[in-house]
Design a protein around this motif. Structure first.
Motif, PDB file in Angstrom:
ATOM      1  N   GLY A  16      -3.459   2.295  -8.663  1.00  0.00           N
ATOM      2  CA  GLY A  16      -3.956   1.256  -7.714  1.00  0.00           C
ATOM      3  C   GLY A  16      -5.457   1.096  -7.544  1.00  0.00           C
ATOM      4  O   GLY A  16      -6.203   0.988  -8.414  1.00  0.00           O
ATOM      5  N   ILE A  17      -5.903   1.088  -6.454  1.00  0.00           N
ATOM      6  CA  ILE A  17      -7.069   0.785  -5.981  1.00  0.00           C
ATOM      7  C   ILE A  17      -8.268   1.664  -6.416  1.00  0.00           C
ATOM      8  O   ILE A  17      -9.383   1.641  -6.903  1.00  0.00           O
ATOM      9  N   GLY A  18      -7.844   3.219  -6.668  1.00  0.00           N
ATOM     10  CA  GLY A  18      -8.528   4.125  -6.994  1.00  0.00           C
ATOM     11  C   GLY A  18      -8.693   4.174  -8.723  1.00  0.00           C
ATOM     12  O   GLY A  18      -9.698   4.319  -9.145  1.00  0.00           O
ATOM     13  N   ALA A  58      -5.550  17.824  -6.969  1.00  0.00           N
ATOM     14  CA  ALA A  58      -6.150  18.572  -5.465  1.00  0.00           C
ATOM     15  C   ALA A  58      -5.423  17.527  -4.711  1.00  0.00           C
ATOM     16  O   ALA A  58      -4.991  16.302  -5.001  1.00  0.00           O
ATOM     17  N   ASP A  59      -4.788  18.182  -3.537  1.00  0.00           N
ATOM     18  CA  ASP A  59      -4.239  17.466  -2.366  1.00  0.00           C
ATOM     19  C   ASP A  59      -5.348  17.219  -1.375  1.00  0.00           C
ATOM     20  O   ASP A  59      -5.885  18.272  -0.951  1.00  0.00           O
ATOM     21  N   VAL A  60      -5.657  16.011  -1.070  1.00  0.00           N
ATOM     22  CA  VAL A  60      -6.845  15.693  -0.180  1.00  0.00           C
ATOM     23  C   VAL A  60      -6.588  16.225   1.349  1.00  0.00           C
ATOM     24  O   VAL A  60      -7.780  16.441   2.149  1.00  0.00           O
ATOM     25  N   ALA A 150       1.889   4.876  12.018  1.00  0.00           N
ATOM     26  CA  ALA A 150       1.176   6.024  11.729  1.00  0.00           C
ATOM     27  C   ALA A 150      -0.087   5.684  10.928  1.00  0.00           C
ATOM     28  O   ALA A 150      -1.037   6.064  10.909  1.00  0.00           O
ATOM     29  N   TYR A 151       0.497   4.742   9.899  1.00  0.00           N
ATOM     30  CA  TYR A 151      -0.644   4.168   8.993  1.00  0.00           C
ATOM     31  C   TYR A 151      -1.700   3.495   9.816  1.00  0.00           C
ATOM     32  O   TYR A 151      -2.994   3.728   9.556  1.00  0.00           O
ATOM     33  N   ASN A 152      -1.452   2.687  10.703  1.00  0.00           N
ATOM     34  CA  ASN A 152      -2.290   1.974  11.633  1.00  0.00           C
ATOM     35  C   ASN A 152      -3.238   2.912  12.157  1.00  0.00           C
ATOM     36  O   ASN A 152      -4.428   2.812  12.270  1.00  0.00           O
ATOM     37  N   ALA A 185      -3.474  -6.971   1.288  1.00  0.00           N
ATOM     38  CA  ALA A 185      -2.428  -6.756   0.397  1.00  0.00           C
ATOM     39  C   ALA A 185      -3.057  -6.778  -1.144  1.00  0.00           C
ATOM     40  O   ALA A 185      -3.658  -7.765  -1.621  1.00  0.00           O
ATOM     41  N   THR A 186      -2.791  -5.700  -1.647  1.00  0.00           N
ATOM     42  CA  THR A 186      -3.486  -5.366  -2.966  1.00  0.00           C
ATOM     43  C   THR A 186      -2.095  -4.857  -3.601  1.00  0.00           C
ATOM     44  O   THR A 186      -1.409  -3.987  -3.346  1.00  0.00           O
ATOM     45  N   ARG A 187      -2.011  -5.363  -5.229  1.00  0.00           N
ATOM     46  CA  ARG A 187      -1.011  -5.052  -5.955  1.00  0.00           C
ATOM     47  C   ARG A 187      -0.839  -3.685  -6.421  1.00  0.00           C
ATOM     48  O   ARG A 187      -1.557  -3.282  -7.446  1.00  0.00           O
ATOM     49  N   THR A 188      -0.391  -2.660  -5.639  1.00  0.00           N
ATOM     50  CA  THR A 188      -0.484  -1.144  -6.236  1.00  0.00           C
ATOM     51  C   THR A 188       0.821  -0.542  -5.759  1.00  0.00           C
ATOM     52  O   THR A 188       1.887  -1.160  -5.311  1.00  0.00           O
ATOM     53  N   HIS A 189       0.928   0.647  -5.881  1.00  0.00           N
ATOM     54  CA  HIS A 189       2.326   1.608  -5.644  1.00  0.00           C
ATOM     55  C   HIS A 189       2.326   1.818  -4.196  1.00  0.00           C
ATOM     56  O   HIS A 189       3.352   2.527  -3.834  1.00  0.00           O
TER      57      HIS A 189
HETATM   58  N1  LIG Z   1      -2.001  -1.744  -1.417  1.00  0.00           N
HETATM   59  C1  LIG Z   1      -2.687  -2.350  -0.255  1.00  0.00           C
HETATM   60  O1  LIG Z   1      -1.986  -3.402  -0.044  1.00  0.00           O
HETATM   61  C2  LIG Z   1      -3.710  -1.654   0.588  1.00  0.00           C
HETATM   62  C3  LIG Z   1      -4.097  -2.330   1.416  1.00  0.00           C
HETATM   63  C4  LIG Z   1      -4.962  -1.790   2.410  1.00  0.00           C
HETATM   64  C5  LIG Z   1      -5.418  -0.498   2.184  1.00  0.00           C
HETATM   65  N2  LIG Z   1      -4.922   0.271   1.062  1.00  0.00           N
HETATM   66  C6  LIG Z   1      -5.309   1.569   1.015  1.00  0.00           C
HETATM   67  O2  LIG Z   1      -5.653   1.777  -0.220  1.00  0.00           O
HETATM   68  C7  LIG Z   1      -5.783   3.076  -0.896  1.00  0.00           C
HETATM   69  C8  LIG Z   1      -5.259   3.274  -1.908  1.00  0.00           C
HETATM   70  O3  LIG Z   1      -3.811   2.881  -1.930  1.00  0.00           O
HETATM   71  P1  LIG Z   1      -3.194   1.928  -3.330  1.00  0.00           P
HETATM   72  O4  LIG Z   1      -2.737   0.837  -2.268  1.00  0.00           O
HETATM   73  O5  LIG Z   1      -3.818   1.742  -4.344  1.00  0.00           O
HETATM   74  O6  LIG Z   1      -1.852   2.806  -3.408  1.00  0.00           O
HETATM   75  P2  LIG Z   1      -1.133   3.671  -4.511  1.00  0.00           P
HETATM   76  O7  LIG Z   1       0.068   4.256  -4.097  1.00  0.00           O
HETATM   77  O8  LIG Z   1      -1.011   2.865  -6.019  1.00  0.00           O
HETATM   78  O9  LIG Z   1      -2.500   4.798  -4.910  1.00  0.00           O
HETATM   79  C9  LIG Z   1      -2.946   5.811  -3.832  1.00  0.00           C
HETATM   80  C10 LIG Z   1      -2.931   7.089  -4.552  1.00  0.00           C
HETATM   81  O10 LIG Z   1      -3.295   8.206  -3.557  1.00  0.00           O
HETATM   82  C11 LIG Z   1      -2.718   9.240  -4.350  1.00  0.00           C
HETATM   83  N3  LIG Z   1      -2.237  10.420  -3.151  1.00  0.00           N
HETATM   84  C12 LIG Z   1      -1.484  10.360  -2.258  1.00  0.00           C
HETATM   85  N4  LIG Z   1      -1.560  11.300  -1.516  1.00  0.00           N
HETATM   86  C13 LIG Z   1      -2.305  12.157  -1.857  1.00  0.00           C
HETATM   87  C14 LIG Z   1      -2.898  13.642  -1.398  1.00  0.00           C
HETATM   88  N5  LIG Z   1      -2.481  14.332  -0.617  1.00  0.00           N
HETATM   89  N6  LIG Z   1      -4.156  13.977  -2.312  1.00  0.00           N
HETATM   90  C15 LIG Z   1      -4.635  13.231  -3.239  1.00  0.00           C
HETATM   91  N7  LIG Z   1      -3.904  11.951  -3.813  1.00  0.00           N
HETATM   92  C16 LIG Z   1      -3.166  11.410  -3.188  1.00  0.00           C
HETATM   93  C17 LIG Z   1      -1.256   8.748  -4.858  1.00  0.00           C
HETATM   94  O11 LIG Z   1      -0.932   9.814  -5.854  1.00  0.00           O
HETATM   95  C18 LIG Z   1      -1.880   7.587  -5.398  1.00  0.00           C
HETATM   96  O12 LIG Z   1      -2.395   7.763  -6.972  1.00  0.00           O
HETATM   97  C19 LIG Z   1      -5.128   3.820   0.274  1.00  0.00           C
HETATM   98  O13 LIG Z   1      -5.944   4.348   1.036  1.00  0.00           O
HETATM   99  C20 LIG Z   1      -4.286   2.612   1.107  1.00  0.00           C
HETATM  100  O14 LIG Z   1      -4.134   3.087   2.355  1.00  0.00           O
HETATM  101  C21 LIG Z   1      -3.838  -0.467   0.165  1.00  0.00           C
END
Ligand SMILES: NC(=O)c1ccc[n+]([C@@H]2O[C@H](COP(=O)([O-])OP(=O)(O)OC[C@H]3O[C@@H](n4cnc5c(N)ncnc54)[C@H](O)[C@@H]3O)[C@@H](O)[C@H]2O)c1
Length: 270
Positions: A16-18, A58-60, A150-152, A185-189
């Protein structure tokens, strides 16, 4: 922001975004420290980069793990210059259905993960008089979204933390800077993301929740490309912006909410 031969740490870099951030920052000339739960997706990110990178599992939500990330970064590259607190989880549930384990899980990753990053990396950045701390929040950090209590809650807290951090840095004359992304909204998991055993559902989820989750999955599947979001972040950092808005409707909706609050105090109009 100067990126050439500097080092960026990106959490949640396996998707995803990472992953988008890792690729965009690598293209900009940075060394990358790819942080996440599991090695295979991090390897996939690493193999798509043009520059140097290391993987640190790592687990953040665990402070010792985040300290380990910092230690490995220094060992590999001598210093860190940009911390991207991006890892996050986003389970759908009505407030009434959210279990205590889910509350703890979401806050431990989305909020405590960012707190740990700030706690560990800020002293390093202050000591070297250089560094930028970034966090991926959400539009859900600016206004209420149904079925995401919870997310909010976690994302409002992250926005508050980042705003407070930025003001403290400016008030103290620090050379460290910070910024926050509030994407739509972003195209991720995100919607389909894994959950730890403790947070697996034992309570029944209403049909309405299942329908909303399906709808949300479709919205995310049709969302913005994560690399486009990451490019917006890098551009914002270069312009020294605190707020990164990849989706135009987000600041507009936040403004509308502020107007409604001051005019009628009826949140239900949103
Ligand atoms: N996708 C959307 O529409 C959207 C919108 C707004 C904000 N976000 C935010 O973007 C950020 C990235 O999420 P994404 O959408 O790319 O989803 P994603 O699920 O593709 O990526 C999230 C990543 O975080 C990792 N992760 C989860 N728990 C973890 C932990 N305890 N320690 C380390 N890594 C961990 C997952 O393995 C995954 O690789 C998040 O903070 C999410 O809340 C996403």
């Amino acid at each position: 922001m100067d990126t050439i031969e500097k080092t960026a740490v990106v959490t949640g870099a396996g998707s995803g975004i990472g992953r988008g951030l890792a690729r965009v920052l690598s293209n900009a000339g940075m060394n990358l420290v790819l942080v996440g739960h599991h090695e295979p997706p991090l390897e996939e990110t690493a193999s798509s980069l043009i520059g140097n990178s290391i993987i640190v599992e790592a687990d953040v939500s665990n402070l010792e793990d985040v300290q380990h990330v910092a230690d490995e970064t220094i060992r590999a590259f001598g210093a860190a210059h940009l911390l991207c607190n991006n890892a996050g989880v986003g389970p759908f549930a009505a407030t009434q259905e959210t279990t205590i384990e889910e509350w703890e899980w979401v806050l431990s990753v989305n909020l405590w993960g960012v707190i740990h990053g700030v706690h560990v990396f800020l002293p390093l950045f202050e000591a070297q008089k250089e560094g930028h701390i970034y966090a991926t929040a959400s539009e859900a950090g600016l206004y209420g979204v149904p079925f995401l209590a919870a997310y909010n809650t976690s994302k409002f807290a992250v926005v508050g933390l980042m705003q407070s951090l930025e003001r403290d840095l400016r008030a103290s004359g620090s050379s460290v800077t910070s910024s926050v992304l509030c994407p739509g909204a972003t195209r991720t998991h995100l919607v389909e993301g894994e959950r730890p055993v403790a947070a697996r559902r034992e309570v029944a989820v209403a049909e309405k929740t299942k329908a909303i989750k399906k709808e949300a999955a479709e919205v995310v599947a049709n969302g913005m490309d994560p690399e486009t979001v990451a490019e917006c972040v890098l551009e914002g950092m270069r312009k020294k912006q605190f707020w990164h808005f990849s989706h135009d409707h987000v600041p507009q909706t936040a403004l509308k909410q502020a107007q409604i609050m001051s005019a009628s105090r009826e949140l239900s109009q949103l």
